[in-house]
Design a protein around this motif. Structure first.
Motif, PDB file in Angstrom:
ATOM      1  N   MET A 159       0.478  40.217 -24.318  1.00 35.66           N
ATOM      2  CA  MET A 159       0.025  39.071 -23.535  1.00 35.66           C
ATOM      3  C   MET A 159       1.064  37.955 -23.539  1.00 35.66           C
ATOM      4  N   TRP A 196      -5.230  33.426 -22.708  1.00 34.54           N
ATOM      5  CA  TRP A 196      -4.529  34.297 -21.766  1.00 34.54           C
ATOM      6  C   TRP A 196      -4.927  34.002 -20.320  1.00 34.54           C
ATOM      7  N   LYS A 199       1.943  32.512 -22.730  1.00 33.93           N
ATOM      8  CA  LYS A 199       1.448  33.776 -22.184  1.00 33.93           C
ATOM      9  C   LYS A 199       1.764  33.792 -20.684  1.00 33.93           C
TER      10      LYS A 199
END
Length: 351
Positions: A18, A179, A207
């Motif tokens: 991620m 995320w 991310k």
């Protein structure tokens, strides 16, 4: 010494991470500010100003006009701090935090570190079951957590409903968008401060935001909540500190500002479209081959590919992971291209 001469991880077969390659502007900014420490803002005033810029930009992304917060080492620190805020503001001998089963593992770390009970509630269609959440609340509940872009499936909890349940119980409400936060502004989901009465939020520029690692983010609707974290720092020019790690690299702060200034909003919008198109393409390809696929809600694909096949794909250099329920998990980050996915499917077919 030989290891230092080795090349770092190439992203051309990384489908499990991620994090992603930093934007060029973020990379350059990180290098310029490597030797600064936003943990002592009076001494390092330029990077302290940049951190305020970073928080303002994160507030824009998350629908919060007057945000408070700081740039963390990542989502784990931000989630721990949210639990710490909630624990510190309430007088109870038995504080508990209610999280869905798909919450990030950092909440288990937080419970262990902070001595709070973690109450996990089941999911319904990979989202928090609000009935189960309501049943788990009591007078000692200090925090309810919702996830906006879960780590395993990329699904979004019913954020407004969870916020209402939390506040009816006298608890704070925290959203983990570590995320999903840079994809969600371009969807119809109701997930941010403008959609619900959220107290704190995790959102990570390192991310999908394409900043250099480490550059996480903790946001608060009210600066007074951060007072729950404050300690005196008598030997610094700054007199108090609310962060967990103390000394921090200004590289993450500067790179977060550089990435967001370069990409918000049009660059992130285009990236969301490309990533989502890639996720849908991969989901369709896997479904055509007979795999059961969980419909992607954000750019993350989960499918029932066997462990033995996953190991064979790893042997061919693919960095792939599995969910807690043993599905193959592919995260369509900005570095993941259609060409990469075609090669991945070709290797899948080879077996």
């Amino acid at each position: 010494m030989q290891r230092l001469e080795s090349a770092p991880q190439d992203f051309d077969r990384v489908l499990s991470s991620m994090c992603t390659e930093p934007h060029p502007a973020a990379r350059q900014a990180a290098e310029r500010f490597l030797a600064t420490n936003p943990g002592d803002p009076e001494t390092y005033r330029t990077v302290a100003d940049l951190e305020r810029d970073a928080v303002e930009l994160l507030g824009t992304v998350t629908g919060l006009p007057e945000p408070a917060g700081y740039v963390t080492s990542g989502g784990t620190e931000a989630n721990i701090q949210a639990v710490r805020i909630a624990r510190n503001r309430v007088e109870t001998d038995d504080p508990n935090v209610v999280v869905p089963t798909h919450a990030h593992f950092s909440f288990w770390k937080a419970a262990d570190l902070l001595g709070v009970e973690l109450r996990t509630v089941p999911a319904r269609d990979h989202r928090a079951n609000t009935d189960a959440v309501a049943e788990s609340l009591d007078g000692d509940t200090v925090l309810v957590v919702g996830v906006a872009g879960s780590t395993e499936y990329g699904y979004v909890d019913p954020i407004p409903e969870l916020a209402e349940l939390a506040h009816d119980a006298g608890a704070l409400f925290h959203v983990d968008a570590a995320w999903g936060g840079f994809y969600l502004p371009f969807t119809e989901h109701r997930w941010h401060f403008g959609h619900a009465d959220i107290d704190t939020m995790t959102i990570d520029p390192h991310k999908v935001g394409q900043a250099a690692v480490p550059a996480g983010g903790l946001l608060s609707r009210s600066p007074t909540l951060l007072d729950e974290l404050a300690i005196d720092t008598p030997y610094l020019e700054s007199t108090e500190q609310v962060t967990l790690t103390g000394t921090r690299s200004g590289a993450g702060v500067a790179s977060a500002v550089a990435a967001m200034e370069a990409l918000w909003p049009d660059g992130y919008r285009e990236q969301y479209r490309r990533s989502m198109d890639n996720a849908r393409w991969l989901a369709d390809e896997l479904a055509e081959r007979g795999y059961d696929v969980i419909e992607p809600e954000l750019p993350l694909v989960a499918a029932d590919v066997s462990q033995s096949l996953v190991e064979k794909l790893r042997d061919r250099g693919w960095r792939v992971a599995r969910t807690g329920s043993d599905e193959l998990r592919v995260v369509c980050m900005p570095h993941v291209t259609r060409s990469m996915l075609r090669s991945f499917v070709a290797d899948l077919d080879w077996y």
